[in-house]
Motif scaffolding. Structure first.
Motif, short mmCIF file in Angstrom:
data_model
loop_
_atom_site.label_atom_id
_atom_site.label_comp_id
_atom_site.label_asym_id
_atom_site.label_seq_id
_atom_site.Cartn_x
_atom_site.Cartn_y
_atom_site.Cartn_z
N ARG A 52 0.91 -1.25 0.05
CA ARG A 52 -0.12 -0.20 0.01
C ARG A 52 1.13 1.34 0.03
O ARG A 52 1.55 1.40 0.95
CB ARG A 52 -0.91 0.04 1.17
CG ARG A 52 -1.86 1.28 1.27
CD ARG A 52 -2.78 1.25 2.65
NE ARG A 52 -3.56 -0.02 2.38
CZ ARG A 52 -4.49 -0.30 3.40
NH1 ARG A 52 -4.57 0.21 4.41
NH2 ARG A 52 -5.28 -1.39 3.17
N VAL A 53 0.76 2.14 -1.13
CA VAL A 53 1.60 3.37 -1.26
C VAL A 53 0.99 4.40 0.07
O VAL A 53 -0.26 4.60 -0.06
CB VAL A 53 1.35 3.99 -2.56
CG1 VAL A 53 2.18 5.22 -2.53
CG2 VAL A 53 1.83 3.04 -3.37
N PRO A 54 1.93 4.99 0.86
CA PRO A 54 1.35 5.73 1.89
C PRO A 54 0.78 7.09 1.11
O PRO A 54 1.33 7.68 0.25
CB PRO A 54 2.47 6.30 2.68
CG PRO A 54 3.76 5.70 1.91
CD PRO A 54 3.15 4.61 0.89
N ASP A 55 -0.35 7.59 1.63
CA ASP A 55 -0.93 8.94 1.05
C ASP A 55 -0.30 9.96 1.89
O ASP A 55 -0.71 10.29 2.82
CB ASP A 55 -2.25 8.83 1.35
CG ASP A 55 -3.28 9.86 0.80
OD1 ASP A 55 -2.33 10.83 0.15
OD2 ASP A 55 -4.38 9.97 0.65
N VAL A 56 0.88 10.51 1.17
CA VAL A 56 1.59 11.46 1.82
C VAL A 56 0.73 12.92 1.90
O VAL A 56 0.87 13.50 2.86
CB VAL A 56 3.11 11.82 1.17
CG1 VAL A 56 3.90 13.05 1.54
CG2 VAL A 56 3.81 10.54 1.23
N GLY A 57 0.24 13.21 1.07
CA GLY A 57 -0.66 14.41 0.77
C GLY A 57 -1.68 14.39 2.04
O GLY A 57 -1.98 15.52 2.67
N ARG A 58 -2.51 13.52 1.88
CA ARG A 58 -3.31 13.33 3.18
C ARG A 58 -2.80 13.56 4.57
O ARG A 58 -3.19 14.25 5.46
CB ARG A 58 -4.31 12.09 3.37
CG ARG A 58 -5.26 11.64 4.28
CD ARG A 58 -6.30 12.93 4.12
NE ARG A 58 -7.30 12.56 5.32
CZ ARG A 58 -8.29 11.72 4.81
NH1 ARG A 58 -8.35 11.04 3.64
NH2 ARG A 58 -9.25 11.47 5.85
N ALA A 59 -1.53 12.82 4.78
CA ALA A 59 -0.81 12.97 6.06
C ALA A 59 -0.45 14.35 6.25
O ALA A 59 -0.54 14.79 7.46
CB ALA A 59 0.32 11.97 5.92
N LEU A 60 0.08 15.08 5.19
CA LEU A 60 0.59 16.45 5.46
C LEU A 60 -0.70 17.23 5.62
O LEU A 60 -0.77 18.31 6.56
CB LEU A 60 1.09 16.96 4.14
CG LEU A 60 2.48 16.39 3.94
CD1 LEU A 60 3.21 16.98 2.58
CD2 LEU A 60 3.45 16.74 5.05
N GLN A 61 -1.92 17.08 5.02
CA GLN A 61 -3.25 17.72 5.35
C GLN A 61 -3.61 17.55 6.84
O GLN A 61 -4.09 18.65 7.55
CB GLN A 61 -4.23 17.60 4.45
CG GLN A 61 -4.03 17.93 3.10
CD GLN A 61 -5.05 17.44 2.21
OE1 GLN A 61 -5.95 16.73 2.41
NE2 GLN A 61 -5.08 17.78 0.77
N ASP A 62 -3.61 16.47 7.30
CA ASP A 62 -3.82 16.20 8.76
C ASP A 62 -2.90 16.88 9.70
O ASP A 62 -3.39 17.56 10.88
CB ASP A 62 -4.07 14.77 8.96
CG ASP A 62 -5.00 13.83 8.16
OD1 ASP A 62 -6.02 14.65 7.61
OD2 ASP A 62 -4.89 12.74 7.99
N MET A 63 -1.77 16.84 9.25
CA MET A 63 -0.65 17.63 10.23
C MET A 63 -0.70 18.89 10.39
O MET A 63 -0.61 19.67 11.35
CB MET A 63 0.77 16.96 9.62
CG MET A 63 1.74 17.80 10.82
SD MET A 63 3.58 17.33 10.10
CE MET A 63 3.40 18.16 8.67
N ALA A 64 -1.25 19.64 9.12
CA ALA A 64 -1.33 20.95 8.95
C ALA A 64 -2.55 21.60 9.75
O ALA A 64 -2.70 22.65 10.24
CB ALA A 64 -1.31 21.36 7.45
N LYS A 65 -3.69 20.42 10.01
CA LYS A 65 -4.62 21.04 10.70
C LYS A 65 -4.41 20.74 12.23
O LYS A 65 -5.49 21.34 12.93
CB LYS A 65 -5.88 20.22 10.18
CG LYS A 65 -6.30 20.28 8.71
CD LYS A 65 -7.43 19.29 8.66
CE LYS A 65 -7.99 19.50 6.91
NZ LYS A 65 -9.05 18.58 6.67
N THR A 66 -3.64 20.30 12.63
CA THR A 66 -3.32 20.16 13.97
C THR A 66 -3.02 21.54 15.04
O THR A 66 -2.61 22.67 14.02
CB THR A 66 -2.02 19.24 14.51
OG1 THR A 66 -0.80 20.01 14.08
CG2 THR A 66 -2.37 17.83 13.94
N ARG A 67 -3.30 21.63 16.16
CA ARG A 67 -2.81 22.89 16.66
C ARG A 67 -1.46 23.37 16.76
O ARG A 67 -1.26 24.60 16.72
CB ARG A 67 -3.44 22.88 18.21
CG ARG A 67 -3.52 23.99 19.03
CD ARG A 67 -4.09 23.63 20.40
NE ARG A 67 -4.10 24.74 21.17
CZ ARG A 67 -4.84 25.03 22.13
NH1 ARG A 67 -5.58 23.93 22.84
NH2 ARG A 67 -4.79 26.27 22.88
#
Length: 376
Positions: free
Chosen positions: A54-69
């Motif tokens: 399974r290829v990791p979804d780097v874009g989704r991970a970056l989006q989730d990280m950017a939404k953190t406090r």
């Protein structure tokens, strides 16, 4: 008896295909159709091993990280620092020259000397490295302050609800409590230490470019020459006095701002400050912290650029004694006026921009929290 012709035998061989299998007795010829039928009748056991790629979804991970406090606070600090330094770079240049004793001893005299020798661009000397320094410094400092403050507050609440840990040594019982510690003060101290350890080389480069522009005309030459002369240690010149000066300044700075902000909101019965109020409270906090720690700042600058002037004290105590011996007690506050002119607007503008960017970047997070509390 009917004999088959060679043509009929070839046709039958074409219709039926055979599979040759070896056993311990020799070779056995089995029709392929019979072999396939036997294989189909036998139940196939599922393999206990299953390989999935399974290829990791780097874009989704970056989006989730950017939404953190934490990411929002980090980015808010970086943007606030960059905008503040772009506005106040001339005052920073004048303050650095006065602190280390280069040129005129007055603000106006330093301003005129810079214009005459280097032109208007001289007021922004070292501003490129200053921007490279202040963006990560402010980002790390403010994000560390917010994170440590939350961690300390949570730890205090947990320890207040449960019994504090105890250490029994014979008949002596020691109880550990965090109630006497201020989360804001601890967060401020941690912010100053972490940001200094990470970004100190950029501070050294900025001072070299500002004070000795003839020797270090640009960033690449400064990096090459410093590494050639002193190795990696040259970039951490004066790290000990820097930490000693940063610790009281950072602790007092953040403690004053948070305390004044809460007290003002309680007195005025309001939930948050306006931008002008943030500007004023931030400026006063910077003034107080700078006044308390300014002698250590003078000693730190002496140690960092002392090698360039040919008189480098061995330690911070020797630097302080040298200043008092040469210029008296007032020498410990030489350039304090220029420092206040730089620190006060810098502190106020930084807090104003920081809180504004936090409101923008963390607006969605706050909105979702409000909806959850309303539904609950």
């Amino acid at each position: 008896m009917i004999q088959k012709t060679p043509t009929q035998t070839q046709q039958r061989l074409q219709k039926n295909s055979y599979c040759i299998m070896e056993d311990i007795y020799g070779v056995t010829v089995v029709p392929k159709e019979d072999l396939q039928l036997q294989l189909q009748l036998q139940p196939q056991k599922p393999s206990p091993f299953r390989l999935k790629l399974r290829v990791p979804d780097v874009g989704r991970a970056l989006q989730d990280m950017a939404k953190t406090r934490e990411a929002g606070e980090f980015l808010s600090g970086a943007l606030a620092g960059a905008m503040t330094k772009a506005i106040l770079a001339p005052l920073e240049t004048i303050r650095t020259r006065m602190v280390v004793g280069v040129g005129s001893k007055t603000i106006h005299g330093s301003f005129v000397q810079i214009i005459e020798k280097q032109g208007w661009q001289g007021l922004w000397a070292g501003n490129a490295i200053n921007m490279l320094r202040i963006v990560p410094t402010q980002a790390i400092e403010l994000a560390t302050f917010e994170h440590v403050k939350r961690v300390m507050t949570t730890a205090q609440e947990k320890w207040n609800q449960s019994e504090s840990p105890k250490l029994q040594v014979g008949q002596l019982s020691l109880s550990f409590s965090l109630s006497w510690l201020s989360p804001v003060a601890v967060g401020g101290a941690a912010a100053g230490i972490v940001s200094t350890l990470v970004c100190h080389p950029l501070e050294v480069l900025k001072d070299r470019l500002t004070v000795s522009h003839e020797i270090y005309p640009n960033l690449s030459i400064a990096v090459h020459k410093m590494y050639k002369d002193g190795g990696v240690g040259a970039f951490y010149s004066g790290i000990k006095p820097t930490l000693m000066g940063m610790l009281p300044y950072s602790t007092c700075y953040y403690f004053m701002y948070e305390t004044l902000k809460k007290s003002y909101c309680v007195t005025k019965k309001k939930e948050s400050l306006t931008r002008v109020e943030m500007l004023l409270i931030g400026a006063f906090s910077g003034l107080t912290a700078s006044t308390i720690s300014y002698p250590l700042e003078v000693a730190r600058k002496r140690l960092m650029v002392g090698a360039l002037l040919g008189k480098c004290p061995p330690n911070i105590s020797a630097a302080l004694a040298e200043v008092v011996r040469e210029e008296g007690m007032m020498g410990l506050y030489r350039g304090w006026g220029a420092s206040c002119l730089k620190v006060m607007p810098s502190s106020g503008i930084t807090w104003m921009f920081y809180e504004a960017w936090k409101d923008v970047l963390l607006a969605e997070r706050r909105k979702s929290k409000t909806q959850i509390s309303t539904q609950g």
